[in-house]
Design a protein around this motif. Structure first.
Motif, PDB file in Angstrom:
ATOM      1  N   CYS A  69     -39.426 -21.032  24.380  1.00  0.00           N
ATOM      2  CA  CYS A  69     -40.332 -21.825  23.555  1.00  0.00           C
ATOM      3  C   CYS A  69     -39.920 -23.287  23.652  1.00  0.00           C
ATOM      4  CB  CYS A  69     -40.246 -21.341  22.106  1.00  0.00           C
ATOM      5  SG  CYS A  69     -41.235 -22.313  20.966  1.00  0.00           S
ATOM      6  N   ASP A 131     -55.934 -11.580  27.433  1.00  0.00           N
ATOM      7  CA  ASP A 131     -56.082 -11.814  25.998  1.00  0.00           C
ATOM      8  C   ASP A 131     -54.733 -11.985  25.315  1.00  0.00           C
ATOM      9  OD1 ASP A 131     -58.844 -11.721  26.164  1.00  0.00           O
ATOM     10  OD2 ASP A 131     -58.958  -9.604  25.590  1.00  0.00           O
ATOM     11  N   THR A 134     -53.204 -15.571  25.822  1.00  0.00           N
ATOM     12  CA  THR A 134     -53.930 -16.777  25.412  1.00  0.00           C
ATOM     13  C   THR A 134     -53.183 -17.642  24.404  1.00  0.00           C
ATOM     14  OG1 THR A 134     -55.171 -15.563  23.732  1.00  0.00           O
ATOM     15  CG2 THR A 134     -56.222 -15.852  25.890  1.00  0.00           C
ATOM     16  N   GLU A 135     -52.347 -17.045  23.574  1.00  0.00           N
ATOM     17  CA  GLU A 135     -51.651 -17.840  22.560  1.00  0.00           C
ATOM     18  C   GLU A 135     -50.337 -18.424  23.058  1.00  0.00           C
ATOM     19  OE1 GLU A 135     -51.629 -16.449  18.571  1.00  0.00           O
ATOM     20  OE2 GLU A 135     -53.350 -15.145  18.929  1.00  0.00           O
ATOM     21  N   TYR A 136     -49.978 -18.119  24.277  1.00  0.00           N
ATOM     22  CA  TYR A 136     -48.760 -18.638  24.888  1.00  0.00           C
ATOM     23  C   TYR A 136     -49.177 -19.625  25.978  1.00  0.00           C
ATOM     24  CZ  TYR A 136     -46.709 -14.700  22.458  1.00  0.00           C
ATOM     25  OH  TYR A 136     -46.326 -13.806  21.488  1.00  0.00           O
ATOM     26  N   VAL A 137     -48.872 -20.879  25.773  1.00  0.00           N
ATOM     27  CA  VAL A 137     -49.349 -21.945  26.655  1.00  0.00           C
ATOM     28  C   VAL A 137     -48.353 -22.140  27.797  1.00  0.00           C
ATOM     29  CG1 VAL A 137     -50.023 -24.375  26.763  1.00  0.00           C
ATOM     30  CG2 VAL A 137     -50.443 -23.043  24.668  1.00  0.00           C
ATOM     31  N   GLU A 145     -57.212 -20.419  35.245  1.00  0.00           N
ATOM     32  CA  GLU A 145     -56.822 -19.974  33.908  1.00  0.00           C
ATOM     33  C   GLU A 145     -56.898 -18.463  33.730  1.00  0.00           C
ATOM     34  OE1 GLU A 145     -58.585 -22.196  30.735  1.00  0.00           O
ATOM     35  OE2 GLU A 145     -58.078 -24.104  31.677  1.00  0.00           O
ATOM     36  N   ARG A 152     -47.146  -6.558  26.912  1.00  0.00           N
ATOM     37  CA  ARG A 152     -46.243  -6.210  25.818  1.00  0.00           C
ATOM     38  C   ARG A 152     -45.378  -5.048  26.295  1.00  0.00           C
ATOM     39  NH1 ARG A 152     -47.624  -6.337  19.782  1.00  0.00           N
ATOM     40  NH2 ARG A 152     -45.656  -5.623  18.922  1.00  0.00           N
ATOM     41  N   SER A 161     -43.380 -15.590  18.414  1.00  0.00           N
ATOM     42  CA  SER A 161     -44.426 -16.482  17.918  1.00  0.00           C
ATOM     43  C   SER A 161     -45.082 -17.212  19.072  1.00  0.00           C
ATOM     44  CB  SER A 161     -43.834 -17.505  16.957  1.00  0.00           C
ATOM     45  OG  SER A 161     -43.298 -16.852  15.838  1.00  0.00           O
ATOM     46  N   PRO A 162     -46.409 -17.385  18.995  1.00  0.00           N
ATOM     47  CA  PRO A 162     -47.127 -18.119  20.039  1.00  0.00           C
ATOM     48  C   PRO A 162     -46.638 -19.561  20.121  1.00  0.00           C
ATOM     49  CG  PRO A 162     -48.651 -16.962  18.596  1.00  0.00           C
ATOM     50  CD  PRO A 162     -47.298 -16.871  17.961  1.00  0.00           C
ATOM     51  N   GLY A 163     -46.871 -20.173  21.254  1.00  0.00           N
ATOM     52  CA  GLY A 163     -46.493 -21.568  21.431  1.00  0.00           C
ATOM     53  C   GLY A 163     -46.488 -21.950  22.894  1.00  0.00           C
ATOM     54  N   LYS A 164     -46.038 -23.163  23.140  1.00  0.00           N
ATOM     55  CA  LYS A 164     -45.938 -23.679  24.509  1.00  0.00           C
ATOM     56  C   LYS A 164     -44.631 -23.192  25.130  1.00  0.00           C
ATOM     57  CE  LYS A 164     -46.308 -27.829  27.333  1.00  0.00           C
ATOM     58  NZ  LYS A 164     -47.349 -27.468  28.244  1.00  0.00           N
TER      59      LYS A 164
END
Length: 177
Positions: A69, A131, A134-137, A145, A152, A161-164
């Motif tokens: 992260c 899908d 998508t929350e992990y940049v 894309e 998983r 937690s999602p993030g960059k």
């Protein structure tokens, strides 16, 4: 008989040759260089590579390296990149065996998520899903894309937690994305 084993630094020339043979002209040099650089990657969390070998020849290669992260520097999971099978040996399940062996190792380590940037038709067979990703940049803007996917590995622990994301140094090159 085809065997899978941990790649070693002394395999670098043969690993380079696999990627040079397997990738199209526009990508082969960059991907081969990435594969070789990842063999020597030094991070607290292990980067590991597997090779497939037949009759003393390396015929396939895959790397799994940690992703972190950006905000916290905490490990989030792993990314599968790159994967190659020498053209002479493609369509024989060698890539499948390498991916499955790597995913098993990650599962055994308790890793909860693995990412890949590649063909959804190919990686979807292993349970990779756009899908979930998508929350992990990813570290850089993606050229395609739809190729950003995640799998998983465990239901026991929640997903990070999602993030960059950021990656090991060898993957932190915009042209690879």
């Amino acid at each position: 008989m085809i065997q899978t084993r941990q790649a070693q630094l002394h395999d670098r020339d043969r690993v380079r040759d696999i990627h040079l043979a397997a990738f199209p002209d526009a990508e082969r040099k960059a991907v081969a260089e990435l594969a070789v650089n990842l063999l020597a990657e030094q991070k607290t969390t292990e980067t590991f590579a597997l090779v497939a070998e037949a009759d003393g020849n390396l015929i396939g290669h895959v790397v799994f390296s940690p992703v972190m992260c950006v905000d916290t520097g905490n490990d989030l999971g792993y990314i599968l990149a790159p994967l190659a099978v020498h053209p002479t040996y493609q369509k024989r399940g060698i890539g499948t065996n390498l991916i499955e062996a790597g995913i098993k190792r990650l599962s055994d380590l308790g890793v909860s998520i693995v990412f890949v940037y590649g063909d959804p038709n190919y990686y979807g067979r292993f349970g990779f899903d756009a899908d979930l990703a998508t929350e992990y940049v990813p570290p850089y803007q993606l050229q395609y894309e739809f190729g950003w996917q995640a799998k998983r590995l465990t239901d026991i622990q929640g997903l990070p937690s999602p993030g960059k994301l950021t990656c090991v140094d060898s993957l932190m090159e915009p042209q690879l994305w």
